[in-house]
Design a protein around this motif. Structure first.
Motif, short mmCIF file in Angstrom:
data_model
loop_
_atom_site.label_atom_id
_atom_site.label_comp_id
_atom_site.label_asym_id
_atom_site.label_seq_id
_atom_site.Cartn_x
_atom_site.Cartn_y
_atom_site.Cartn_z
N VAL A 277 0.91 -0.97 -0.13
CA VAL A 277 0.04 0.10 0.25
C VAL A 277 0.92 1.27 -0.06
CG1 VAL A 277 -1.63 1.48 1.29
CG2 VAL A 277 -1.72 -1.25 1.07
N ARG A 278 0.62 2.34 -0.91
CA ARG A 278 1.42 3.49 -0.98
C ARG A 278 1.08 4.30 0.44
NH1 ARG A 278 4.23 5.13 -5.13
NH2 ARG A 278 3.47 3.80 -6.61
N GLY A 282 4.35 8.44 -0.12
CA GLY A 282 4.12 8.36 -1.67
C GLY A 282 5.16 7.12 -1.90
N LEU A 284 5.68 2.77 -1.60
CA LEU A 284 5.02 1.41 -1.26
C LEU A 284 5.55 0.76 -0.28
CD1 LEU A 284 4.71 0.29 -4.92
CD2 LEU A 284 2.50 0.98 -3.52
N LYS A 299 -11.12 3.93 -0.54
CA LYS A 299 -11.09 4.73 -1.68
C LYS A 299 -12.25 4.74 -2.48
CE LYS A 299 -9.44 7.74 -4.57
NZ LYS A 299 -9.41 9.04 -4.39
N LYS A 535 -4.06 11.47 -11.83
CA LYS A 535 -4.11 11.11 -10.39
C LYS A 535 -5.17 10.24 -9.79
CE LYS A 535 -2.77 16.23 -9.41
NZ LYS A 535 -2.92 17.36 -8.78
N PHE A 537 -6.51 6.75 -8.38
CA PHE A 537 -6.16 5.83 -7.67
C PHE A 537 -5.89 4.56 -8.12
CE2 PHE A 537 -7.03 2.85 -4.37
CZ PHE A 537 -6.18 3.01 -3.31
N ARG A 551 3.33 2.00 -10.67
CA ARG A 551 2.47 3.28 -10.71
C ARG A 551 1.14 3.09 -9.65
NH1 ARG A 551 -1.00 6.06 -9.47
NH2 ARG A 551 -2.02 7.63 -10.68
N ASP A 553 -1.24 2.41 -6.48
CA ASP A 553 -1.40 2.69 -5.09
C ASP A 553 -1.59 1.57 -4.03
OD1 ASP A 553 -1.43 5.83 -5.31
OD2 ASP A 553 -2.93 5.05 -6.73
#
Length: 688
Positions: A277-278, A282, A284, A299, A535, A537, A551, A553
């Motif tokens: 999980v990021r 920023g 991971l 989210k 941007k 998720f 890339r 999240d």
């Protein structure tokens, strides 16, 4: 049809059948080394000697055609003596390497020496030694073991189409050697290990790793391209050690490509074995499954379905695709696409996106037209089938619209612009007449032709061409699409495409950059540049730390194709099932199980708990998934979008055969092949 008697049994065989083949039809074993049913007959090992009445001495059965009234004996004292003599000569210079030879335990020479040889040798001179030859990063040579059967020479000449091997000198001094010690630059060179009946040519990456009796053997399906080659996965413990071909006459015969065989070392490099999980910084960070699911739930909660999207990758199985489709639909999203390469063809009619003639059907064609494809790199087994048909003399002509490259058989280059296809479809190009005059014209439309912005127009033009030249009729369908991705046809059959009001890949990426798409679920999708998601998720589910994972999240570790029971549909629409050969690494799980667990966490529990239930859901979604291991003909109908074909060049999307997916990109062996074969070729082309 001639009749003959073999060991007292009368048999009737087709004209032109050899005595050895007639013996095989009766189940009589005849030893051989140089003979191979898919190669020409040299008759130079003499191991297959049999006794024939009215012949003064034993004859080589592989090169002896049957004759009416012929009487053959394979089990007489004279035959035994002759075979033992031949075996004694073959072993004169062969070293006693069996304890250290990688071929030990599955060696033809070893087996036949026990069955047909003496228990001692009368040869007392010094044995001949031969220096080992360089054949590239895939083939390891021990040429002192070579018995000069010439199978390797005939394979590269006849099947691979790359005359890279030959014999130097004569008699006892004969040596098999590559031209200028440059290696064997072929996409199918690994098959040399299989055709070699002794341990002269072995697998360099597999060298000294295991003995055959230590390995657990699993029959499965390859996913390195869309051919769906039948393979056998050999594993020990949790590690896949080698991949070998399985016989399937309709798909890959008994060959596989080098990427299929050797990219497996990528299965243990750059693997995802735990969720990530990021964090707020920023970066991971490792997480538990509960934490990863909680991050996704936090989210997704409150996000409208129209702002959620999913993209399925190239190596994804049908079970996972269906599970993700059901989950996203339950969340209210219709933003789905399985064409991560950006192809925009019409998928409303199944006949418009499969290889309708079948791979084996290539052998019935007399004229072939290739449009925007390089089958030598995109599907080596399809390319070898075209070459095979050409060598029989049945295939009169192969024409190319696209890049003018060496495909291992003669081709007529028509050009590489879209205008050529337009002229062909309109019947104004001279080659259109050649197609019309052909008995079974075959058109192969490549992925490179459909990745353009005018993909639907290209598809419609190819359909029009097929209809006007008689390539589509009741007894023959010569319209074919050659895909690159193993998971593409299965995803299309499952309907993993934009629903009513939904976005395709272009719309998803545009929406992500504009902020209209807030959540993107990447299911093994690794071919999209990271900055195209804006941007949004990003949830990535896959087995390698490739572009998609970089890339993401949230990362959910999935299983590779060797680590799950899964269904794949190859480019010809044949439904096949891969089987679990090793368990997923660490905390990774089978992909459909991850999606089932996530659906419960999101309050949209999927209605299946077992693989059998999921497969019933697949069949309900599309009955074709119930037709295992056979082609289901697709009904012909309109597809594509009529319009102008842009005058742009057709190019193949494959720039490096050895690295096309996350597994092969992680493979050190494939990196070595790129260094040995691709870079010198690019340097030579640049120098010209």
């Amino acid at each position: 049809m001639p009749k003959l008697t073999i060991d007292g049994v009368e048999i009737e065989v087709a004209p032109g059948t050899s005595v050895l083949q007639a013996c095989e039809q009766l189940g009589i074993e005849v030893p051989r080394f140089c003979y191979h049913e898919r190669l020409s007959v040299p008759a130079n090992c003499r191991m297959c000697l049999v006794e024939v009445e009215r012949m003064p001495k034993p004859a080589a059965s592989c090169a002896l055609p049957v004759g009416e009234g012929m009487v053959v004996k394979t089990n007489t004292p004279n035959v035994h003596k002759a075979r033992k003599g031949v075996m004694e000569f073959l072993l004169i210079n062969h070293p006693l390497d069996c304890p250290i030879c990688d071929q030990g335990g599955e060696c033809d020479l070893q087996d036949q020496a026990v069955s047909y040889g003496y228990d001692r040798s009368r040869f007392e001179e010094n044995k001949r030694t031969v220096s080992d030859k360089y054949m590239g990063p895939l083939i390891k040579t021990f040429m002192t073991r070579c018995i000069q059967c010439t199978r390797c020479i005939r394979f590269v000449d006849e099947i691979a189409g790359v005359p890279a091997l030959g014999g130097l000198a004569r008699g006892e001094h004969l040596e098999i050697t590559p031209a200028l010690e440059a290696g064997v630059n072929s996409e199918m060179s690994g098959n040399l290990v299989d055709v070699c009946p002794v341990g002269a040519l072995t697998s360099k990456p597999y060298s000294f790793n295991a003995r055959p009796w230590e390995l657990r053997k699993t029959e499965s399906i390859d996913v390195m391209d869309a051919v769906g080659s039948n393979i056998r996965i050999d594993a020990r413990g949790g590690e896949v050690l080698r991949v070998l071909p399985r016989l399937n006459e309709d798909v890959n015969e008994e060959w596989i490509s080098d990427k299929t065989r050797y990219a497996i070392d990528g299965l243990k490099r750059q693997r995802l074995d735990r969720p990530y999980v990021r964090g707020a910084d920023g970066k991971l960070k490792p997480a538990t499954w509960a934490e990863a699911f909680a991050a996704i739930k936090a989210k997704v909660a409150g996000v409208a379905g129209s702002k959620i999207a999913g993209v399925a990758g190239d190596l994804v199985d049908v079970e996972s695709t269906v599970a993700l489709k059901d989950l996203l639909n339950a969340l209210g999203s219709q933003n789905l696409d399985c064409r991560q390469d950006g192809a925009t063809f019409d998928a409303s009619n199944r006949a418009g996106y499969i290889f309708n003639s079948g791979i084996a059907g290539i052998e019935n064609a007399d004229v072939v037209l290739l449009i925007g494809t390089n089958p030598r790199w995109e599907a080596p087994l399809v390319n070898s089938r075209i070459r095979k048909t050409y060598l029989t003399g049945k295939l009169k002509k192969v024409a190319v619209v696209g890049q003018n490259i060496d495909l291992t058989y003669p081709t007529e280059w028509l050009g590489n612009s879209g205008s050529v296809l337009t002229d062909l479809a309109n019947g104004t190009h001279p080659f259109a007449e050649t197609l019309r005059n052909a008995k079974n014209p075959l058109i192969i439309l490549g992925a490179g032709a459909l990745r353009r912005g005018d993909g639907p127009a290209v598809q419609a033009a190819a359909r029009k061409l097929a209809e006007t030249v008689g390539a589509v009729r009741e007894d023959w369908n010569g319209f074919n699409v050659l895909h690159l991705a193993a998971g593409r046809v299965g995803a299309l059959d499952a309907g993993f495409l934009p629903g009513a009001g939904g976005h395709d890949l272009g719309g998803i990426l545009s929406g992500a950059q504009k902020g209209e798409i807030e959540v993107v679920y990447l299911l093994g999708a690794d071919e999209i540049e990271a900055d195209r998601f804006g941007k949004a998720f990003v949830i990535y589910q896959g087995h390698h730390g490739d572009r998609g994972a970089h890339r993401a999240d949230v990362i959910l570790p999935g299983a590779a194709y060797t680590e799950k029971n899964a269904t794949y549909v190859n480019t010809e629409g044949r439904v096949q099932q891969a089987r679990l050969a090793a368990f997923p690494l660490g905390e990774a799980r089978e992909d459909w199980k991850i999606l089932r667990a996530l659906s419960a966490e999101l309050g949209q529990t999927l209605p299946y708990d077992t693989l059998a239930q999921l497969r019933q859901r697949m069949i309900a979604l599309n009955p074709v998934f119930g037709a295992l291991d056979r082609m289901v003909p697709a009904s012909w109908g309109p597809f594509g979008t009529e319009g102008a074909v842009a005058d742009a060049h057709f190019t193949s999307p494959v720039e490096n055969f050895y690295m096309t997916d996350p597994i092969s990109r992680a493979s050190q062996t494939m990196a070595d092949c790129t260094e040995a074969f691709l870079k010198p070729a690019l340097a030579a082309a640049a120098a010209e």
